[in-house]
Design an enzyme around this catalytic site. Structure first.
Site, short mmCIF file in Angstrom:
data_model
loop_
_atom_site.label_atom_id
_atom_site.label_comp_id
_atom_site.label_asym_id
_atom_site.label_seq_id
_atom_site.Cartn_x
_atom_site.Cartn_y
_atom_site.Cartn_z
N SER A 49 0.82 -1.22 0.00
CA SER A 49 0.00 0.00 0.00
C SER A 49 0.85 1.26 0.00
CB SER A 49 -0.92 0.01 1.23
OG SER A 49 -0.16 -0.08 2.41
N ASN A 74 -2.14 -1.61 13.62
CA ASN A 74 -3.59 -1.41 13.62
C ASN A 74 -3.99 -0.09 14.29
OD1 ASN A 74 -3.41 -3.92 12.55
ND2 ASN A 74 -4.54 -4.99 14.16
N THR A 109 -39.43 26.98 -10.74
CA THR A 109 -39.61 25.68 -10.09
C THR A 109 -39.89 24.73 -11.25
OG1 THR A 109 -41.99 25.90 -9.81
CG2 THR A 109 -40.64 26.71 -8.00
N SER A 134 -13.18 25.18 -28.26
CA SER A 134 -13.33 23.90 -28.93
C SER A 134 -12.23 23.77 -29.98
CB SER A 134 -14.71 23.85 -29.60
OG SER A 134 -14.68 22.94 -30.67
N LYS A 163 -16.71 28.64 -30.14
CA LYS A 163 -17.15 28.08 -28.87
C LYS A 163 -16.45 28.66 -27.65
CE LYS A 163 -19.38 24.37 -28.41
NZ LYS A 163 -20.62 24.20 -27.73
N ASN A 184 -16.79 27.29 -23.85
CA ASN A 184 -17.49 26.26 -23.08
C ASN A 184 -17.30 26.42 -21.57
OD1 ASN A 184 -18.46 24.94 -25.37
ND2 ASN A 184 -16.53 23.81 -25.63
N TYR A 221 -9.79 -5.08 13.69
CA TYR A 221 -9.02 -4.79 12.49
C TYR A 221 -9.14 -5.94 11.51
CZ TYR A 221 -5.63 -3.61 9.03
OH TYR A 221 -5.06 -3.33 7.82
N GLN A 264 -7.71 -1.52 4.83
CA GLN A 264 -6.73 -0.79 4.03
C GLN A 264 -7.38 -0.07 2.84
OE1 GLN A 264 -2.79 -2.58 3.47
NE2 GLN A 264 -3.19 -2.61 1.29
N LYS A 300 -8.45 3.99 2.27
CA LYS A 300 -7.60 5.17 2.02
C LYS A 300 -7.72 5.78 0.63
CE LYS A 300 -4.55 3.53 5.45
NZ LYS A 300 -5.38 2.27 5.44
#
Ligand code: ARG
Length: 475
Positions: A22, A109, A154, A276, A282, A284, A316, A321, A324
């Site tokens: 990790s 842990n 609305t 574009s 354009k 955008n 644990y 893991q 994250k």
């Protein structure tokens, strides 16, 4: 470097090591890991497990390693399983056997969850601080457009005329609620898991409340198993971030809509729009669109962690893991969107004439007729009915309801006297909405005043939290 191995005859298979690894994503926890280890070493010294001399040596090495990490001169290598293993490797290379002494009485842990909590506290404060300028921009813009008139919608259909400042100020309210969610999160989650060990507490460091205090937490955990298994602080943070993302997405949608040729309300600044590659004309609204698009991953990250947690026994488990990467992604995503969206809001101008031109169309003043009658004592259901008839007559004459003549109105109902005219205009309708929080300019001025006050209080709060945290992390 592996932190285990005594009971194994061989190391893990390459594929197993790859899956376990990790460090390529948890390395961002390194500064927090250094800080947590420092607090733990102090606890070991207090408990007499390390001599003063040993703990001094380890602390000096940890601080030096922290500086090397910050400078980028100490980095993880392929053999490091995770951030904790890499840091122990660094320490052992400085101290030899003593480098392995600092992990007595704690486990990865309790370490990983403490690191991660500190990371999130730090970054939730950063997100709060990045939202505040956006709140300020919406409040300033609301003030700038406090006399501008626009159609209110609305169902995306013309509903009633509104003050355009009211339309902008609403976003400040939504974001302020997000900020109070962060405050709430910070106060609920200021609990240190350090000292919980693998699951049962520590036989070597009897006072986890000392390291909790040292790390700036308000309290230490109340149950060691809960301390290592709890990820509510992660899911809550992910919810808060997803909700912010949904707000930013809805803001993005409005700016996208307002900048269409059909609306023609918003004029985006060149610095916050894109062109574009094929259509030279354009311009955008990509920033608004990306704010809208990226909310999807923020929601996905919350869902991903909740799903990962749902079948886990309360202790644990390595599955944890997986908390994250989604969290880092949500944090980075928000910290990238917020400054860009703030810049876009700050630099967008609105075409007041164009907005005002459509304010009364689509029979948007029909409610004024019903309200006029209700004020004259007509039961609202009847008033609504009469106003509906006005719309019908107006449509048959290809007119807007406010374009009916006095004679037309009187023919529909004798109570529709010319007094009605004072509110039968967009200006009149808006000016009559003097309720607290209503769309009249008078109400909006009060609203802006209280938004500025809330914003100022929150600026002080987040500045204070930031400096408390930096003081804590700067050993
Ligand atoms: N990388 C692990 C995690 O993020 C650290 C804790 C590992 N603990 C263990 N018992 N294998 O959860």
């Amino acid at each position: 470097m592996a932190l285990w191995g005594g009971r194994f005859s061989a190391g893990p298979a390459e594929s197993a090591a790859l899956l376990s690894r990790s460090v390529h994503f948890d390395w961002v926890l390194a500064p927090y890991d250094i800080r947590v280890n420092i607090a733990h070493v102090k606890g070991l010294a207090e408990a007499g497990i390390l001599s003063q001399q040993e703990s001094d040596k380890i602390l000096i090495a940890l601080i030096a390693l922290g500086e090397e990490i910050e400078a980028g001169s100490f980095k993880p290598v392929a053999a490091d399983e995770d951030v904790h293993s890499a840091i122990e490797r660094g320490l052992t290379s400085k101290l030899g056997d003593l480098g392995g002494a600092f992990r007595a009485g704690r486990s990865r842990n309790d370490l990983v969850v403490t690191d991660f909590k500190l990371y999130l506290i730090d970054h939730m404060i950063a997100i709060g601080s990045a939202i505040l300028p956006l709140v300020e921009e919406f409040t300033n813009k609301a003030d700038e457009y406090k006399e501008a008139i626009a159609p209110g919608f609305t169902h995306l259909q013309h509903a009633q005329p509104i003050n355009f400042g009211q339309e902008l100020a609403k976003h400040a309210h939504a974001l302020l609620r997000d900020l109070t969610r962060i405050q709430d999160w910070l106060s609920r989650n200021s609990i240190s898991p350090l000292g919980a060990g693998a699951l049962s507490g520590s036989a070597l460091v009897p006072h986890p409340e000392n390291s909790a205090d040292d790390l700036g937490f308000a309290a230490s955990h109340g149950n060691s198993i809960d301390a290592v298994s709890d990820r509510d602080f992660v899911t809550e943070a992910l919810f808060v971030m997803a909700n912010i993302g949904v707000h930013l997405s809805r803001i993005g949608e409005e700016y996208t809509l307002w900048s269409t040729t059909e609306f023609g309300w918003a004029v985006l600044d060149d610095a916050f729009s894109t062109g574009s590659s094929i259509m030279p004309q354009k311009k955008n609204p990509d920033i608004a669109e990306l704010a809208r698009g990226k909310s999807g991953r923020l929601i996905g990250n919350l869902t991903s962690v909740l799903t990962m947690l749902k079948g886990l026994p309360f202790a644990y488990n390595r599955d944890l893991q997986e908390d994250k990467e989604p969290t880092f992604d949500s944090v980075i995503t928000l910290l990238t969107i917020l400054p860009a969206l703030t810049g876009m809001v700050e630099t967008t101008s609105f075409n007041k004439e164009r907005m005002a031109a459509g304010a009364s169309s689509g029979h948007a003043l029909a409610t004024e007729i019903a309200d006029f009658l209700a004020r004259a004592g007509v039961p609202f259901a009847t008033a609504h009915e009469i106003s509906g008839r006005c719309v019908q007559v107006a449509e048959s004459k290809s007119l807007e309801v406010h374009e009916l003549s006095d004679a037309d109105l009187a023919a529909i109902d004798a109570r529709l006297t010319p007094d009605l005219r004072s509110t039968l205009s967009a200006q009149g309708a808006i000016a009559s909405r003097t309720s607290i929080g209503g769309t009249s300019t008078a109400s909006l001025v009060k609203q802006i005043h209280s938004l500025n006050k809330s914003n100022q209080n929150l600026i002080e709060y987040f500045d204070g939290k930031r400096s408390d945290f930096l003081e804590m992390i700067n050993v």
